[in-house]
Write a protein that holds these residues in place. Structure first.
Motif: not given
Ligand SMILES: Cc1ncc(C[n+]2csc(CCOP(=O)(O)OP(=O)(O)O)c2C)c(N)n1
Lengths: 623, 201
Positions: A39-40, A69, A382, A403, A405, A423, A447-450, A476, A478, A480-481
């Motif tokens: 997971y990124p 993760e 945002h 967590i 952008c 997150m 955020g959407d990935s969260t 958004n 994706t 993004a961050m």
């Molecule tokens: C447990 C964990 N995994 C990964 C990250 C890394 N991380 C920081 S910001 C982020 C992006 C979250 O994406 P989203 O919720 O879509 O918000 P966006 O950045 O797109 O606005 C991630 C994965 C983290 N902080 N904590």
């Protein structure tokens, strides 16, 4: 230089300048790794960038970004008990999410072997803390190898893979930010593609792998036995290194990037201490360490973050009855921050003031330079959202960030988001804040990935336990961050098209009754929707949607016939209220000493989200 | 500028380069070109770039270290022989955190106003302020500015051209820079950038 993907798949040996994260992928290929998941999270996403450079049909292993993760660890584990060498990688705090699964790994008989690659972040460059994941290694009886540079990343992964295979166990490869991102020339070996064995070899011949009651204790015993065995191997391994400067008075035990920093600092020292650089950092190679400690009057443990190695060394020296003075951490500062050469110089200067002297004063100069915190990009949806949402709330209301952008909205001029942890935590925190609270509305962002990663349980809890908060889902399209990785609502995964899972449908399925949707560029509409939502006495969600404009602009630029556009300020209409520059706060607006505002041509993307913010309509559409 | 006694197959003393800019300026490509050019020139080289959070409009840096006895890729405070900045404020920051007295600074003279300036909490600095700091510390400053650049992303190449014309990095010659650019750019982007590089940097 060849195309990265072609280079990574070369069969003959070659040399190339690569990042640590890229060297890792070549090691995976040579080691015969079959399944890789992630997971990124910084500092690891460039590992996936390197993987992506190999066309899917040529990729010798399966890769996926999983939803979080923990799931990534489970997928890698599942593949490994079928006999495939697997690897999972993620950032430091990712291990907190994965931990429920991770701590069990050493109890299991992992047929194909499994390497867990951790990207720790001393200095908290891109993380909400600088946790030291060696603690997890101790807790779970998992060995740790720690490289210091790209060449070692490559070599140590191959060693980790071979141990994991031999002992059917998990091995941690612990990287840190500037090891992942360091670049240097690495000499790679040949790679002979083998016909992979796809047979699903999972079996229950030794009994089912169910660690319950007595079985759990038996499996723990087995984990400890393997750990001890790896410890013995560690004593013979040439991953540990002795730098013999013929100094019997002073020695230093260190590892990873701090070792490189130390070597730089010692360039200025004539009477250099001996150095023991550990590649195996858990379990410590007892024989080697004991011999090193014994042969010096004083030994300094030069260790980034926590005092884990120090405790190991002190305890084994105690057991062996050694008289050597062991010098560890002193004040809290030695626990904090990355061990760069500057830091190492400070630490050593405290330990042995006669050796180095204080740092050159040039490093602390008086000029004041304005801070430049990260900020939302020009055109970011945002920003429009925060500008509009702020109007719907009173100064007393409480905003909870998550967590991503959108976290950057906590900075002026928006100041949206007053508390943040990790997150997916915002709905839970907001729910707690709403208890006994009838006067201050609670709004939480995500955020959407969260949302897919760890957001769902907190949202479901707000529905289930009837917490009257408002969630604003900043969609958004994706992740993004961390560099625009796809998630479940996108309709695309790492390997190709897939069905979209729209966030609205998920919310409906979770039982959310009040859902409002609006594009964030429609600012007055968004303000209204948020007003309605926060006045609703039940849990409500506003989906505040706009595609990530950084991604959008990058993709648009690549298309033929792309025309750059920018907005323009009509100076006759502008009466210098400065709403654009000081309240909306797009970095494109430049304020001159005479109060005039202009557009920075380096920055404006012509999205036009600012037009509606000007009370005198002085911002003109891109022509 | 380093003198000829350092010339040989390898430099005896490390030569440290510190690049600094704002996330979004494309500092990564410039550092990659320098890294590969240094390699073509026969230097042993280590480097590291900022990835992650700061890339969203924050301060981004790249470190490059040339020489035989270089271990960490990170340049120590006050030990950069050459500071390369892509923005005026970042030039000042680079001077403060990295530059060695008596070294050199090359910067592209554009301004991406920090938040405090946009909020009217601080005044904008001028090129003269930077020159004053350099003069006081014996640092030679080179100011780059091209009002007519079509694409802001080519500002990096204008900076590269100045570095080359003034021989600011020991032993890296025109062909090394060009080889590196050919490795990393293609098609019309390569053509345009080569033209700018060869021009009046
Ligand atoms: C447990 C964990 N995994 C990964 C990250 C890394 N991380 C920081 S910001 C982020 C992006 C979250 O994406 P989203 O919720 O879509 O918000 P966006 O950045 O797109 O606005 C991630 C994965 C983290 N902080 N904590």
């Amino acid at each position: 230089m060849k195309h990265m993907g072609t280079m990574l798949m070369r069969e003959g040996p070659f040399e190339e300048i690569v990042m640590g994260n890229t060297a890792l992928v070549r090691a995976m290929i040579e080691a015969g790794t079959r399944v890789v998941t992630s997971y990124p999270g910084s500092p690891t996403p460039e590992i996936a960038t390197a993987i992506r450079s190999i066309p899917r049909g040529d990729r010798p292993f399966y890769f996926e970004f999983s939803t979080n993760e923990k799931v990534a660890t489970e997928v890698a584990f599942g593949a490994a008990i079928n006999g495939h060498l697997s690897t999972v990688f993620f950032k430091s705090v990712g291990l907190n999410v994965a931990s429920d699964t991770f701590v069990q790994l050493s109890y299991m008989n992992i047929l194909g072997g499994m390497v867990v690659v951790l990207g720790d972040d001393p200095g908290a460059n891109s993380s909400q803390n600088e946790q030291d994941n060696r603690h997890f290694a101790h807790m779970s009886y998992t060995p740790v190898l720690e490289p210091s540079n790209p060449l070692e990343v490559y070599l140590f992964y191959k060693e980790a893979a071979s141990l994991a295979r031999r002992y059917h166990m998990p091995i941690i490869l612990r990287l840190t930010t500037h090891v992942c991102h360091a670049k240097e020339k690495v000499a790679f070996s040949a790679f002979t593609p083998l016909q992979p064995d796809d047979t699903p070899r999972f079996n229950v011949v030794g009994g089912p792998q169910i660690p319950l009651t007595e079985e759990a204790l038996g499996k723990k015993r087995e984990a400890l036995r393997k750990l001890e065995e790896v410890g013995r191997t560690a004593n013979e391994s040439n991953l540990n290194q002795l730098v013999d400067n013929r100094n019997r008075r002073r020695g230093i035990i260190t590892m990873g990037l701090p070792y490189l920093s130390l070597m730089d600092v010692l360039e200025k020292v004539s009477e250099k201490p001996d150095i023991l650089k550990l590649g195996f950092v858990h379990p410590v190679p007892r024989k080697i360490v004991e011999a090193f400690v014994k042969s010096h009057d004083e030994v300094k443990i030069l260790e980034e973050l926590d005092d884990i190695l120090e405790k190991d060394v002190k305890s084994l020296a105690y057991d062996a009855g050694l008289k050597t003075r062991i010098l560890g951490k002193t004040d809290p500062e030695t626990w904090i921050g990355e061990y760069t050469a500057d830091k190492v110089q400070d630490v050593l200067n405290d330990t042995w003031p006669d050796m180095l002297g204080a740092r050159h004063p040039a490093a602390v100069l008086p000029e004041v330079v304005l801070a430049r915190p990260p900020q939302m990009c020009p055109g970011c949806g945002h920003r429009s959202a925060f500008h509009a949402i702020k109007k719907a709330l009173s100064g007393q209301d409480i905003t909870v960030a998550d967590i991503g952008c959108h976290t950057l909205g906590y900075l002026p001029p928006y100041e949206m988001g007053q508390v943040m942890m990790c997150m997916g935590a915002s709905p839970g925190i907001g729910s707690g804040l709403s208890l006994f609270n009838t006067s201050r509305k609670v709004v939480v962002f995500m955020g959407d990935s969260t949302f897919f990663h760890a957001g769902l349980p907190g949202i479901l809890n707000a529905v289930f336990n009837q917490h009257p908060i408002t969630l604003i889902l900043m969609e958004n399209g994706t992740t993004a961050m961390t560099g625009h990785q796809d998630h479940a609502a996108v309709g695309e995964n790492f390997n190709g098209p897939t069905d979209k899972v729209p966030v609205r449908k998920v919310l409906e399925g979770l039982g959310v009754k009040h859902i409002y949707e609006v594009d964030t560029y429609q600012q007055s509409r968004l303000t209204e929707r948020v007003e309605t939502a926060v006045n609703n006495p039940e849990f409500s969600v506003v989906i505040a949607r706009h595609p990530c404009m950084l991604k959008f602009t990058r993709e648009a630029r690549r298309k033929p016939g792309y025309q750059a556009k920018q907005v323009h300020i009509d100076q006759k209409l502008c009466n210098q209220t400065h709403t654009c520059v000081a309240a909306f706060g797009c970095p494109t607006f430049t304020r001159h000493t005479d109060g005039k505002v202009t557009i920075n041509p380096d920055l404006c993307i012509g999205d036009g989200s600012c037009l509606q913010t000007c009370p005198t309509r002085a911002i003109e559409k891109p022509g | 500028m380093l003198k000829s006694e350092t010339i040989g197959k390898y430099l005896m003393k490390p030569f440290n380069i510190y690049l600094i800019g704002v996330g979004g300026q494309g500092i990564g490509l410039l550092s990659e070109i320098l890294l590969r050019a240094a390699d073509y020139a026969g230097h042993r080289v280590k480097a590291v770039d900022t990835h992650g959070l700061a890339q969203r409009g924050g301060v981004v840096v790249s470190h490059l270290r040339l020489g035989d006895r270089v271990f960490s890729p990170l340049v120590q405070g006050g030990e950069a022989d050459l500071v390369i900045a892509l923005e005026r404020y970042e030039a000042l920051r680079g001077l403060k955190v990295a530059a060695r007295d008596g070294g050199a600074l090359v910067y592209y003279d554009t301004v991406w106003q920090p938040l405090d300036v946009r909020l009217n909490r601080a005044a904008e600095i001028q090129a003269a302020d930077i020159h004053r700091v350099c003069a006081a510390r014996g640092i030679k400053d080179y100011v780059v500015f091209h009002p007519a650049l079509e694409d802001t992303r080519m500002q990096n190449t204008a900076v590269l051209s100045t570095i080359h014309k003034n021989e600011l990095i020991p032993e890296i010659q025109e062909k090394h820079y060009k080889n590196a650019m050919e490795d990393l750019l293609q098609g019309s982007a390569l053509k345009q950038n080569l033209k700018l590089f060869e021009g009046n940097g």
